[in-house]
Design an enzyme around this catalytic site. Sequence first.
Site, short mmCIF file in Angstrom:
data_model
loop_
_atom_site.label_atom_id
_atom_site.label_comp_id
_atom_site.label_asym_id
_atom_site.label_seq_id
_atom_site.Cartn_x
_atom_site.Cartn_y
_atom_site.Cartn_z
CG ASN A 20 5.73 -1.30 1.26
OD1 ASN A 20 4.55 -0.95 1.24
ND2 ASN A 20 6.48 -1.13 2.33
CE LYS A 31 5.80 -4.89 2.71
NZ LYS A 31 4.57 -4.84 3.55
CB SER A 81 7.23 2.99 3.89
OG SER A 81 6.27 4.04 3.89
CG ASN A 107 -0.67 3.85 2.96
OD1 ASN A 107 0.08 4.40 3.76
ND2 ASN A 107 -0.31 2.78 2.24
CG ASN A 156 3.48 6.86 2.46
OD1 ASN A 156 3.35 7.51 1.43
ND2 ASN A 156 2.83 5.73 2.68
#
Length: 348
Positions: free
Chosen positions: A238, A209, A173, A107, A175
């Site tokens: 993650n 995280k 993340s 993703n 992204n």
Amino acid sequence: MPYRLIRPLLFALDAERAHNLSIAALRLMPTPGPLTPDPMLASQVAGIPFPNPVGLAAGYDKEGRVAHKMHGLGFGFAELGTLTPLAQPGNPQPRLFRLVEDRAVINRFGFNNGGQGAAADRIARYRRPVGEGPVIGINIGANKDATDRIADYVTGVQVMAPLADYLTVNISSPNTPGLRALQDRAALDALLGAVMAARGSRATPIFLKVAPDLEPADVEDIAAACLDHRIDALIVSNTTITRPALRSVHAGETGGLSGAPLTDLSLQKLRDFRRLLGARLPLIGVGGIADAEQAYARIRAGASLVQLYSALVYEGPYLAKRINHGLKALMRRDGFATIDQIVGIDAS
């Protein structure tokens, strides 16, 4: 109807459309009754009573629309988000890909969400007293175009803490460009100092995280920072930007890889953190967990709780119930009566 019969129909749809369809279906379902803690599986982590150790990872319920219903599928807790202070569309579509041959997902959503204000109003309407539903965690992040990302996390704490059983500070993340730089020691010290100050006298636990793509020195720095700032738990980990041997035609897509190829990497990072932290900080194991044996291995390696998401794509919505049932069978086989007895026993 068994999931194996429905899955081909869902897989005929674009992955993001199928995801949205599953959210819509859950929204139509009635909210389940109170969740009964399982005597074998219940535990207390960061002062929170968890009815069982299997949680829904952030990323599925981005907007906080169905987290309060996930105990009907067997989840003891559900983490919604990632939520940013301001609404943002995320990255252009397509941005979600099934790697069927690899039982994986890539993703590159980019924290698409309607903003913390809208989500807060929604969550406030369905919040239930402790013990009457799943534990609700809220995952917070920074807007892509934020000029001060630490300020975005402070805003997230101030807005969302009153509605959460725990907050997760997501700096892992791949992204959002530059976000993972907040894992560097100096930046992490500044971030955690500001976040903990923003929490103030609130009792809401703060979890951090992190990514699985960490060098040994990074693991040491993060572990030390978590202890220095008295973070309540660490979520490991993650999605990964690495690409192990993959067979799918989508293997070259950019974004975070999750699912089966992440199993070994995330387990090793959990072991690395447990070796440094011992039992001083609760760990939550995430990444490539698709059955009870893998969840059991993660708990034995030091995880007090586990989370899953990508495996639901391949195993169906009742995977959490099956994992909980399987955990109890494994515990009985090995002579354990409570989940606390097995946390970290392979690390000692």
